[in-house]
Enzyme design. Structure first.
Site, PDB file in Angstrom:
ATOM      1  N   ASP A 302       0.878  -1.167   0.000  1.00 51.18           N
ATOM      2  CA  ASP A 302       0.000   0.000   0.000  1.00 51.18           C
ATOM      3  C   ASP A 302       0.924   1.228   0.000  1.00 51.18           C
ATOM      4  O   ASP A 302       2.116   1.125   0.322  1.00 51.18           O
ATOM      5  CB  ASP A 302      -0.938  -0.013   1.212  1.00 51.18           C
ATOM      6  CG  ASP A 302      -2.181   0.842   0.976  1.00 51.18           C
ATOM      7  OD1 ASP A 302      -2.163   1.727   0.098  1.00 51.18           O
ATOM      8  OD2 ASP A 302      -3.178   0.631   1.691  1.00 51.18           O
ATOM      9  N   TRP A 303       0.365   2.376  -0.344  1.00 51.89           N
ATOM     10  CA  TRP A 303       1.179   3.591  -0.539  1.00 51.89           C
ATOM     11  C   TRP A 303       1.792   4.061   0.803  1.00 51.89           C
ATOM     12  O   TRP A 303       1.082   4.502   1.687  1.00 51.89           O
ATOM     13  CB  TRP A 303       0.314   4.670  -1.186  1.00 51.89           C
ATOM     14  CG  TRP A 303       0.290   4.614  -2.694  1.00 51.89           C
ATOM     15  CD1 TRP A 303       0.527   5.657  -3.530  1.00 51.89           C
ATOM     16  CD2 TRP A 303       0.029   3.488  -3.546  1.00 51.89           C
ATOM     17  NE1 TRP A 303       0.444   5.243  -4.846  1.00 51.89           N
ATOM     18  CE2 TRP A 303       0.145   3.925  -4.885  1.00 51.89           C
ATOM     19  CE3 TRP A 303      -0.251   2.130  -3.327  1.00 51.89           C
ATOM     20  CZ2 TRP A 303      -0.034   3.069  -5.987  1.00 51.89           C
ATOM     21  CZ3 TRP A 303      -0.438   1.284  -4.424  1.00 51.89           C
ATOM     22  CH2 TRP A 303      -0.318   1.764  -5.714  1.00 51.89           C
TER      23      TRP A 303
END
Ligand code: NAG
Ligand code: NAG
Ligand code: NAG
Ligand code: NAG
Ligand code: NAG
Ligand code: NAG
Ligand code: NAG
Ligand code: NAG
Ligand code: NAG
Ligand code: NAG
Length: 883
Positions: A302-303
């Protein structure tokens, strides 16, 4: 985008803390104490290590894609492989994520874009109904078609990888901010829905990303730096603590279905699981996902969910997103650092080869080699002209071609949302004839957002009809048909009178209007979303389960004057209904979820009877918030350390909790009325001879080493003179032939390898196969069909209608009283019958056994039930599970 930018500045302060922890991942991986035993979760519980990271082997239907990927990767150099695994940095290219390209072999920079209900941040795209809404359709055809149409839109914009579907959060707590992005807190329903969605997206030639892996059940504290925004400066992100049985039987279950359906990518989550970050948790990525579930695709972070370079690589991460350590630092855990780790032998070459092979295999698996077109949009602006590299403010030019990818999807969007609408109460006033003399429509939620359908960034407000909740899992509306508009069109077509009022607090005027109407339709809502936006004090997660914007007071005001009040709920999950539910003046109650761009038309189709409702609740409506037995952790409970979220209720979430505690739901899981009636009869169970279950045995092949990277001379790996170096852009190159200087890492090469390289992590030799594994989705024998269950469903009412017969199994022992294990959606003519047929697999009648680390059919007596909802099961029979 300003919100995300603000986040980036907030997180920068915490950067040092995280970087210091970068190489220390293995300490979070320490030997387990109680993680594999019942009961439940323990405070500070740890996650056991598992190494080496399993390399893909082309099993299941991945053989051809694997071969093509191996051919491709065999031609790649070290720098090219690193390029493919590492994002180029936040806002460095035109998509929300891009990896480096491989120009020499003609591979463009892969484009990754949100989200689970359509394309985010662009235009001329459709806004589909949310996952949690179509979950209520219980319709395999709806899920597949929605997936396919979304996939076609992503494909048309030139996107390689769709960041959806979501099945994590599953929905442990009804307050969970992002529950609406997924399908249902029931793992079986969620599993069927995600599998159909993945197949749809990938049949359109786009890689699906099933997310978030795993137990990302709340927004509070999911990322430590984000919590500063709401007043908590904690050092580490939340840990979801769980036992092995619950992991398998509840949270992992739908991921197994997604893997079996061929999902090309999985996104690891922000939170920790048993005190090890999702993107460096070797137990969950290596052992469970790539080992036991035989996942053949790639894991992306995920970012900003990556917290280490070497640690995450050895624990099974395959792609770093968006590539920089934190947004716009210009530094990366991978890129140059991954090149260095391979050069200095810390990360074995076969592990990098496996990352690249998995990414390319997913690419071939969905046919990107045949379906790919160049990206023709820019996620950072809707303007036609802009920077091609926004972070570097470089290359101003044409960035948006405004390609209209909507095709005829509006029609199915309208139909899917109508098919997902749940009729919970009907005294007989519905369907409306259209000939009502005076129709009044109430509620801010019936009308338009004064700022326009996309007026709030990432839909971060609850103004106007709620057809989408907030966060990265949103799309821009091309238009939004409000209920008021659609109902007005309906009434005007019939020559009636209609008046709408969208001020929820103008009680005098509301009273006056309600007293004149022959039917009042009241729209109310409850919203939630992703943790980077707070709306009315809801930090992503809902702070309560009641209606927003004075909904209850509005209903009470209207019902005091009007004995024919229809209430329509637009919400991200269940709400507490209050006394209005029992008020006889509330003559009908409907839940329409988050319906997407055609919201008004969809609900009008149901209200006026063009669609006979057949949706069923994908979750439970309860009377008291405490009835669910779970709650969001709103305040840290571990000092400045990682808040500890204890999954002590085990498998008992949603209806399983209500069933165990004997609590009456207001409207139970699986419930939904129709304009006709159905009866159930004739249950039969046919047993099939499938033979005994056998654990997978033997060994894997050794890790293949591929590629054209014998050139490890640092002089050949330094930044080439003929490439322009963009600021903040992440590259695979070295800065100089001095490795230490190239790293820029203060501790470069100083760590005691024995202390941070977990034992066995670099072993590319043959490994024992995992007993519960063997193919994508797990041991193939788990999917043997052991029973076929049949029942007759008769339409005893006056209209053609659709019914969702449901099959539940009681597995006995300490398992939940009943778990969903089958369903279908049948269309039946009045006076006619249809046969409901459902297959029960070995997995469906098994429980997870922590000791053998496998599924077993227990000795406990088992019963199968069939009926129209989880609390209305007229047919039942014992199951003879002996084999
Ligand atoms: C393991 O769990 C049991 C039951 O909750 C508990 O009594 C025991 O102390 C735990 N063991 C360890 C080593 O934490
Ligand atoms: C890595 O990707 C960048 C950005 O797409 C590209 O400019 C560069 O040429 C690539 N490097 C190699 C070695 O392929
Ligand atoms: C949070 O705590 C850390 C460590 O004590 C400190 O360095 C940092 O400045 C604090 N950040 C904020 C925003 O208060
Ligand atoms: C390498 O990783 C470390 C953190 O482990 C980071 O401080 C450094 O900036 C990275 N180097 C590059 C070139 O990005
Ligand atoms: C928008 O919604 C908020 C609550 O989320 C409310 O306070 C505000 O008054 C609304 N604005 C308008 C213009 O309706
Ligand atoms: C629950 O939260 C909503 C949204 O913030 C708010 O409008 C409502 O007043 C709250 N309910 C109660 C009972 O406080
Ligand atoms: C129902 O509506 C009628 C008006 O039609 C009103 O007189 C009565 O008080 C209402 N009852 C309730 C329980 O609100
Ligand atoms: C509402 O009240 C009116 C007037 O008493 C009556 O004619 C009508 O049947 C009632 N409607 C419902 C739905 O009860
Ligand atoms: C590598 O060189 C670039 C360009 O000169 C510079 O901006 C960057 O800080 C250097 N990286 C390290 C780790 O020294
Ligand atoms: C190898 O490179 C990585 C990435 O820069 C670095 O963290 C590590 O300390 C290096 N190890 C050795 C033994 O040089």
């Amino acid at each position: 985008m300003w919100l995300t930018q603000a986040l980036a500045t907030c997180v920068a302060v915490a950067a040092r803390v995280q970087l210091a922890a970068a190489q220390a991942s293995s300490s979070a991986d320490a030997a387990s104490t109680n993680s594999s035993g019942r009961p439940g979760a323990e405070f500070g519980q740890t996650s056991p290590p598992f190494y080496p990271s399993p390399w893909m082997d082309g099993s299941g239907t991945w053989g051809e894609a694997y071969e093509k990927a191996q051919d491709f990767v065999s031609q790649m150099t070290l720098l090219e492989k690193v390029n493919l695994t590492t994002g180029v940095g936040w806002m460095s290219e035109g998509c929300v994520g891009n990896v480096g390209s491989v120009p020499r072999l003609g591979l463009h920079s892969l484009c990754l874009e949100d989200g689970p209900l359509g394309i985010r941040s662009t235009d001329y795209n459709s806004a589909f109904p949310a996952g949690g809404t179509v979950g209520a359709s219980w319709d395999r055809g709806v899920w597949y078609e929605r997936g396919y149409q979304m996939g076609m839109e992503f494909r048309g914009k030139g996107i390689d990888i769709q960041l959806g579907p979501a099945i994590g959060p599953l929905g442990r707590m009804p307050e969970g901010g992002r529950n609406w992005e997924g399908f249902s807190p029931d793992p079986y329903l969620s599993g069927v829905a995600v599998a159909q969605t993945v197949k749809g997206i990938q049949d359109a030639g786009v890689i699906a990303t099933t997310k978030h892996y795993i137990m990302n059940e709340q927004e509070h504290f999911r990322q430590a730096p984000e919590a500063v925004d709401y007043g908590y400066n904690i050092s580490e992100s939340l840990s979801s603590n769980i036992d092995d049985t619950t992991l398998h039987e509840t949270y992992l279950w739908p991921f197994a279905d997604a893997v079996r359906a061929g999902t090309g990518a999985i996104m690891c989550s922000y939170n920790q699981i048993n005190n090890s970050y999702g993107c460096q948790n070797s137990h969950l990525m290596n052992y469970i996902l790539k080992g036991e579930l035989g996942f053949q695709g790639f894991v992306m972070s995920d970012w900003q969910a990556q917290h280490s370079g070497v640690g995450s690589a050895l624990a099974g991460l395959d792609m770093s997103m968006p590539g920089d350590t934190l947004f716009n630092t210009g530094n990366t855990f991978w890129g140059t650092n991954l090149t260095l780790s391979v050069l200095n032998g810390t990360v074995p070459e076969w592990r990098l080869d496996d990352m690249a092979t998995r990414i390319m295999a997913a690419y071939y698996f969905v046919g990107r080699d045949r379906t790919s077109i160049p990206a023709n949009f820019n996620a950072w602006t809707l303007d036609t002209m802009g920077f091609e590299h926004p972070a570097a403010e470089a290359d101003y030019g044409l960035v948006n071609q405004h390609v209209d990818v909507r095709a005829n999807h509006a029609r199915t969007i309208r139909e899917h949302a109508a098919r997902s609408t749940v009729l919970m109460k009907n005294s007989g006033v519905l369907p409306l004839s259209g000939e009502e003399k005076f129709t009044a429509v109430f509620g801010d939620n019936a009308g338009a957002n004064p700022k326009g359908p996309n007026g709030c960034d990432d839909r971060g407000c609850d103004n106007g009809t709620l057809a989408m909740a907030w966060g990265s899992g949103t799309a821009n509306f091309p238009y939004l048909v409000t209920p008021l508009t659609a109902i007005q069109n309906e009434v005007l077509g019939n020559g009636g009178i209609i008046q709408g009022m969208t001020d929820n607090f103008a009680y005098d005027e509301m009273t006056a209007l309600a007293s004149q109407s022959s039917v009042s339709i009241v729209f109310v809502s409850a919203d939630s979303g992703e943790g980077f936006i707070s709306v009315d004090g809801n930090e992503g997660d809902r702070k309560n389960l009641t209606l927003w914007q004075g909904g209850e007071e509005m209903i009470d005001t209207v019902t005091s004057q009007c004995n024919n009040t229809i209430v329509v709920i637009q919400s991200t999950g269940p709400v507490l209904l209050g006394s209005f539910n029992d008020n006889p003046n509330v003559t009908a109650l409907l839940w329409m979820g988050l319906a997407g761009e055609q919201a008004g038309n969809s609900i009008a189709d149901v209200l006026y009877g063009r669609v006979n409702p057949g949706g069923k609740l994908p979750f439970t409506f309860g009377a008291e918030r405490s009835d669910w037995g779970t709650n969001v952790l709103y305040e840290p409970n571990n000092g400045l350390g990682a808040p500890q979220q204890q999954f002590t209720e085990g498998n008992f979430i949603d209806y399983r909790a209500f069933d165990r505690a004997g609590i009456d739901p207001t409207y139970e899981f699986g419930f939904g009325l129709s304009y006709t009636t159905f009866e159930y009869s004739d249950l039969t169970v046919t047993k099939h001879d499938v033979g005994p279950y056998a654990p997978t045995t033997g060994e894997t092949a050794p890790a293949p080493v591929l590629g054209n990277d014998s050139d490890t001379d640092p002089a050949d790996l330094v930044f080439p003179d003929d490439i322009r170096r963009l600021p903040l852009y992440i590259y695979p190159y070295l800065n100089s032939t001095d490795l230490e200087a190239s790293s820029g890492e203060e501790e470069y090469g100083t760590a005691d390898e024995d202390a941070y390289i977990p034992p066995g992590a670099r072993d590319g030799g043959a490994q024992p196969r995992i007993p519960a594994g063997g193919a994508p989705g797990g041991n193939p024998l788990l999917y043997d069909v052991m029973f076929t269950v049949r029942a007759t469903v008769s339409n005893t009412g006056p209209r053609v209608g659709e019914e969702v017969p449901q099959l539940y199994v009681s597995l006995g022992g300490d398992a939940p009283p009943r778990v969903l294990r089958g369903f279908d959606r049948l269309s039946i003519q009045p006076g006619r019958s249809a046969t409901f047929v459902a297959d029960l697999t070995r997995r469906d009648v098994s429980n997870w056994d922590t000791v053998s680390q496998n599924w077993v059919i227990t000795d406990a007596p088992k019963t199968v039930f069939v009926g129209p909802s989880s609390r209305d099961l007229p047919l039942s029979q014992e199951l003879d599970v002996s084999v």
